[in-house]
Design an enzyme around this catalytic site. Structure first.
Site, PDB file in Angstrom:
ATOM      1  N   HIS A  57      87.143  54.736  55.363  1.00 37.93           N
ATOM      2  CA  HIS A  57      87.801  54.092  54.217  1.00 37.93           C
ATOM      3  C   HIS A  57      88.382  55.146  53.293  1.00 37.93           C
ATOM      4  CE1 HIS A  57      86.219  49.698  54.164  1.00 37.93           C
ATOM      5  NE2 HIS A  57      86.531  50.100  55.374  1.00 37.93           N
TER       6      HIS A  57
ATOM      7  N   TYR B 135      85.686  46.042  44.040  1.00 34.58           N
ATOM      8  CA  TYR B 135      84.733  46.013  42.928  1.00 34.58           C
ATOM      9  C   TYR B 135      85.377  45.208  41.801  1.00 34.58           C
ATOM     10  CZ  TYR B 135      81.958  49.733  45.105  1.00 34.58           C
ATOM     11  OH  TYR B 135      81.152  50.458  45.949  1.00 34.58           O
TER      12      TYR B 135
ATOM     13  N   PRO C  49      72.691  50.180  43.167  1.00 41.30           N
ATOM     14  CA  PRO C  49      73.545  50.338  44.354  1.00 41.30           C
ATOM     15  C   PRO C  49      75.052  50.392  44.076  1.00 41.30           C
ATOM     16  CG  PRO C  49      72.575  48.127  44.284  1.00 41.30           C
ATOM     17  CD  PRO C  49      71.963  48.899  43.165  1.00 41.30           C
TER      18      PRO C  49
ATOM     19  N   LYS D 178      74.987  55.351  46.446  1.00 36.95           N
ATOM     20  CA  LYS D 178      74.492  56.731  46.538  1.00 36.95           C
ATOM     21  C   LYS D 178      73.106  56.882  47.161  1.00 36.95           C
ATOM     22  CE  LYS D 178      77.823  59.094  44.841  1.00 36.95           C
ATOM     23  NZ  LYS D 178      78.691  58.621  45.920  1.00 36.95           N
TER      24      LYS D 178
ATOM     25  N   TYR E  51      82.565  59.081  43.916  1.00 35.94           N
ATOM     26  CA  TYR E  51      82.347  58.107  44.985  1.00 35.94           C
ATOM     27  C   TYR E  51      82.275  58.793  46.356  1.00 35.94           C
ATOM     28  CZ  TYR E  51      82.363  53.455  47.027  1.00 35.94           C
ATOM     29  OH  TYR E  51      81.992  52.318  47.681  1.00 35.94           O
TER      30      TYR E  51
HETATM   31  C1  LIG Z   1      70.973  45.911  48.588  1.00 41.44           C
HETATM   32  C2  LIG Z   1      71.035  47.407  48.690  1.00 41.44           C
HETATM   33  C3  LIG Z   1      72.271  48.009  48.909  1.00 41.44           C
HETATM   34  C4  LIG Z   1      72.348  49.387  49.020  1.00 41.44           C
HETATM   35  N1  LIG Z   1      73.579  49.953  49.238  1.00 41.44           N
HETATM   36  C5  LIG Z   1      73.675  51.289  49.382  1.00 41.44           C
HETATM   37  C6  LIG Z   1      74.917  51.921  49.743  1.00 41.44           C
HETATM   38  O1  LIG Z   1      75.958  51.268  49.930  1.00 41.44           O
HETATM   39  N2  LIG Z   1      74.928  53.272  49.913  1.00 41.44           N
HETATM   40  C7  LIG Z   1      73.802  54.019  49.745  1.00 41.44           C
HETATM   41  O2  LIG Z   1      73.882  55.249  49.907  1.00 41.44           O
HETATM   42  N3  LIG Z   1      72.607  53.457  49.430  1.00 41.44           N
HETATM   43  C8  LIG Z   1      72.504  52.114  49.253  1.00 41.44           C
HETATM   44  N4  LIG Z   1      71.284  51.541  48.996  1.00 41.44           N
HETATM   45  C9  LIG Z   1      70.105  52.391  48.863  1.00 41.44           C
HETATM   46  C10 LIG Z   1      69.532  52.810  50.216  1.00 41.44           C
HETATM   47  O3  LIG Z   1      69.336  51.698  51.032  1.00 41.44           O
HETATM   48  C11 LIG Z   1      68.215  53.558  49.985  1.00 41.44           C
HETATM   49  O4  LIG Z   1      68.428  54.564  49.037  1.00 41.44           O
HETATM   50  C12 LIG Z   1      67.682  54.158  51.300  1.00 41.44           C
HETATM   51  O5  LIG Z   1      67.111  53.144  52.096  1.00 41.44           O
HETATM   52  C13 LIG Z   1      66.641  55.232  51.012  1.00 41.44           C
HETATM   53  O6  LIG Z   1      66.091  55.681  52.225  1.00 41.44           O
HETATM   54  P1  LIG Z   1      64.613  56.219  52.294  1.00 41.44           P
HETATM   55  O7  LIG Z   1      64.406  56.614  53.697  1.00 41.44           O
HETATM   56  O8  LIG Z   1      64.382  57.179  51.199  1.00 41.44           O
HETATM   57  O9  LIG Z   1      63.685  54.957  51.909  1.00 41.44           O
HETATM   58  P2  LIG Z   1      63.497  53.577  52.650  1.00 41.44           P
HETATM   59  O10 LIG Z   1      64.727  53.152  53.332  1.00 41.44           O
HETATM   60  O11 LIG Z   1      62.901  52.664  51.619  1.00 41.44           O
HETATM   61  O12 LIG Z   1      62.424  53.887  53.769  1.00 41.44           O
HETATM   62  C14 LIG Z   1      61.060  54.090  53.475  1.00 41.44           C
HETATM   63  C15 LIG Z   1      60.246  53.781  54.721  1.00 41.44           C
HETATM   64  O13 LIG Z   1      58.880  54.096  54.463  1.00 41.44           O
HETATM   65  C16 LIG Z   1      58.072  53.079  54.978  1.00 41.44           C
HETATM   66  N5  LIG Z   1      56.792  53.099  54.253  1.00 41.44           N
HETATM   67  C17 LIG Z   1      56.536  52.675  52.991  1.00 41.44           C
HETATM   68  N6  LIG Z   1      55.244  52.871  52.682  1.00 41.44           N
HETATM   69  C18 LIG Z   1      54.675  53.440  53.771  1.00 41.44           C
HETATM   70  C19 LIG Z   1      53.346  53.871  54.065  1.00 41.44           C
HETATM   71  N7  LIG Z   1      52.366  53.746  53.174  1.00 41.44           N
HETATM   72  N8  LIG Z   1      53.104  54.401  55.270  1.00 41.44           N
HETATM   73  C20 LIG Z   1      54.104  54.554  56.191  1.00 41.44           C
HETATM   74  N9  LIG Z   1      55.364  54.132  55.967  1.00 41.44           N
HETATM   75  C21 LIG Z   1      55.645  53.605  54.765  1.00 41.44           C
HETATM   76  C22 LIG Z   1      58.879  51.813  54.759  1.00 41.44           C
HETATM   77  O14 LIG Z   1      58.478  50.745  55.601  1.00 41.44           O
HETATM   78  C23 LIG Z   1      60.283  52.299  55.070  1.00 41.44           C
HETATM   79  O15 LIG Z   1      60.616  52.145  56.420  1.00 41.44           O
HETATM   80  C24 LIG Z   1      71.174  50.179  48.888  1.00 41.44           C
HETATM   81  C25 LIG Z   1      69.936  49.580  48.671  1.00 41.44           C
HETATM   82  C26 LIG Z   1      69.856  48.210  48.569  1.00 41.44           C
HETATM   83  C27 LIG Z   1      68.495  47.587  48.346  1.00 41.44           C
END
Ligand SMILES: Cc1cc2nc3c(=O)[nH]c(=O)nc-3n(C[C@H](O)[C@H](O)[C@H](O)COP(=O)(O)OP(=O)(O)OC[C@H]3O[C@@H](n4cnc5c(N)ncnc54)[C@H](O)[C@@H]3O)c2cc1C
Length: 391
Positions: free
Chosen positions: A72, A201, A293, A297, A385
């Protein structure tokens, strides 16, 4: 069990870190509390910055992304019935973003890890990180009903906002910075081709709306709703009617409708935990910080953190110097705070705050007018962005 790096959580942060360590020849074990299907189908992020795309490619995880991801080159801002396109490459010297769902990033990384990497245990819930301030940190966990201990040289908490890793940092040594917003996002997934070929947006008096996509046949759309909204309180046709109102333009643009396959509400929060390291425990991704969101980021920040950790550990193994590991928190936080600022700016630019005065409402419109009429203001948005460089 014993390993060099114990990774708690198999979201994008934990999975990519496992891949980067595998490429660097460093062993690790990943513990994930949920099952594989849950991780592969949890609908969340969809926008990858150029830097994230480059990292996935370099890690050998870019093949499907390059085939089916959608490049994009801009977004559209809508306000007062008007449309304004922000052209990323023209404003940033060629940068763009890629639409490729987080679910797909996770599927690709899980497949690679299971085929080539070290142990990735699903339904293995970390119960606590212990002895983080010693040379032998441990993760106590339960797998298939049996409690066990993973002994490590380093533990990386990639377990998201609700995980256990952050709790191992003594309260007196940490500082939390946060802000909650008086609204959330009602998100839907719909089996209908996106009504526009780039993200839209929209700022409307009734609230913000976002048109986004997961593929050429699946749309992802969001509505600003009051905090604590129950998604079941919204009938499908009501959602489409409200989206149609908020995306309305002065021209003949139309929002196409289709069957809604998923509905959920996401709260909006900004959160930073400082420092991101305690002894040999390192926090990465949502375990350390949350952004609303609007700026897309969250996933990209998670990628930045684990790249920083993998580089620091590789440097330590090659040179014997812990300097980069010692600088981990500082290095990550520089980028984190730029993303926090950008996400806050985008959120307050586009969401009418229910408690705002009419004066503040007019200021919001003036900020949008400024972006639409000033190349400098528009460039600032485009740079934010498309992403901040990894240090
Ligand atoms: C609706 C929505 C839209 C979004 N849109 C965007 C976007 O367009 N662009 C963007 O960059 N970000 C976006 N985000 C944010 C993005 O999804 C998160 O920042 C991202 O998932 C972070 O990744 P992570 O691996 O740090 O955490 P998570 O994805 O939360 O992964 C954490 C993992 O740890 C596991 N876990 C938790 N506790 C334990 C435990 N005690 N023992 C073992 N495992 C455990 C969980 O099950 C999970 O699988 C969005 C978020 C939401 C909710």
């Amino acid at each position: 069990m014993r390993t060099t790096v114990g990774i708690v959580g198999a979201g994008p942060a934990g999975l990519l870190l496992a891949r980067l360590l595998h490429v660097a020849g460093i062993d690790c074990v990943v513990l994930e509390s949920r099952d594989r299907a849950y991780v592969e189908h949890r609908q969340r992020a969809g926008i990858l910055e150029q830097g994230t795309v480059d990292v996935l490619r370099a890690a050998g995880a870019g093949e499907r992304m390059d085939r089916v991801g959608l490049r994009h080159d801009g977004i559209e801002l809508r306000f007062g019935g008007r449309r304004h396109r922000v052209d990323f490459p023209a404003l940033t010297g060629g940068r763009s973003v890629t639409v490729y769902a987080q679910t797909e990033v996770c599927k690709d990384l899980i497949a690679l890890q299971l085929a080539q990497g070290g142990p990735l245990l699903f339904e293995a819930e970390a119960l606590a990180v212990e002895d983080a301030d010693t040379d032998r940190p441990r993760v106590r966990f339960r797998h298939e009903g049996v409690e066990d201990v993973l002994e490590c040289d380093y533990v990386v908490g990639c377990d998201g906002f609700w995980g256990v890793a952050r709790k191992a940092v003594p309260a007196g040594t940490a500082r939390v910075f946060e802000r909650t917003y008086p609204f959330g996002w009602l998100g839907i997934l719909a089996d209908v081709p996106p009504s526009h070929d780039e993200l839209v947006y929209a700022r409307h008096e009734r609230g913000f709306a976002l048109l986004s996509m997961r593929s050429p046949s699946v749309s992802r759309l969001y509505l600003q709703v009051p905090q604590d909204t129950d998604p079941r309180a919204w009938a499908d046709e009501e959602i489409w009617d409200e989206l149609t109102r908020r995306f309305a333009t002065d021209d003949d643009w139309r929002l196409e409708r289709g069957p809604i396959t998923q509905k959920s509400v996401t709260p909006m929060r900004s959160y930073v935990h400082e420092p991101m390291r305690h002894g040999r425990l390192f926090l990465a991704g949502d375990a350390a910080h949350i952004v609303p969101p609007t700026g897309a980021k969250g996933l990209n920040l998670a990628v930045g953190d684990v790249v920083t950790f993998a580089r620091a550990l590789t440097h330590q193994r090659r040179t014997g110097s812990p300097a980069l590991l010692d600088a981990y928190s500082q290095t990550c936080l520089r980028r984190v705070w730029q993303a926090e600022r950008f996400s806050y700016d985008m959120t307050t630019l586009l969401h009418p705050d229910p408690g705002a005065t009419p004066f503040e409402g007019r200021l919001q419109l003036a900020r949008l007018e400024r972006i639409a009429s000033s190349r400098a203001a528009e460039t600032d948005l485009a740079e934010g962005y498309t992403g901040f460089a990894f240090d």
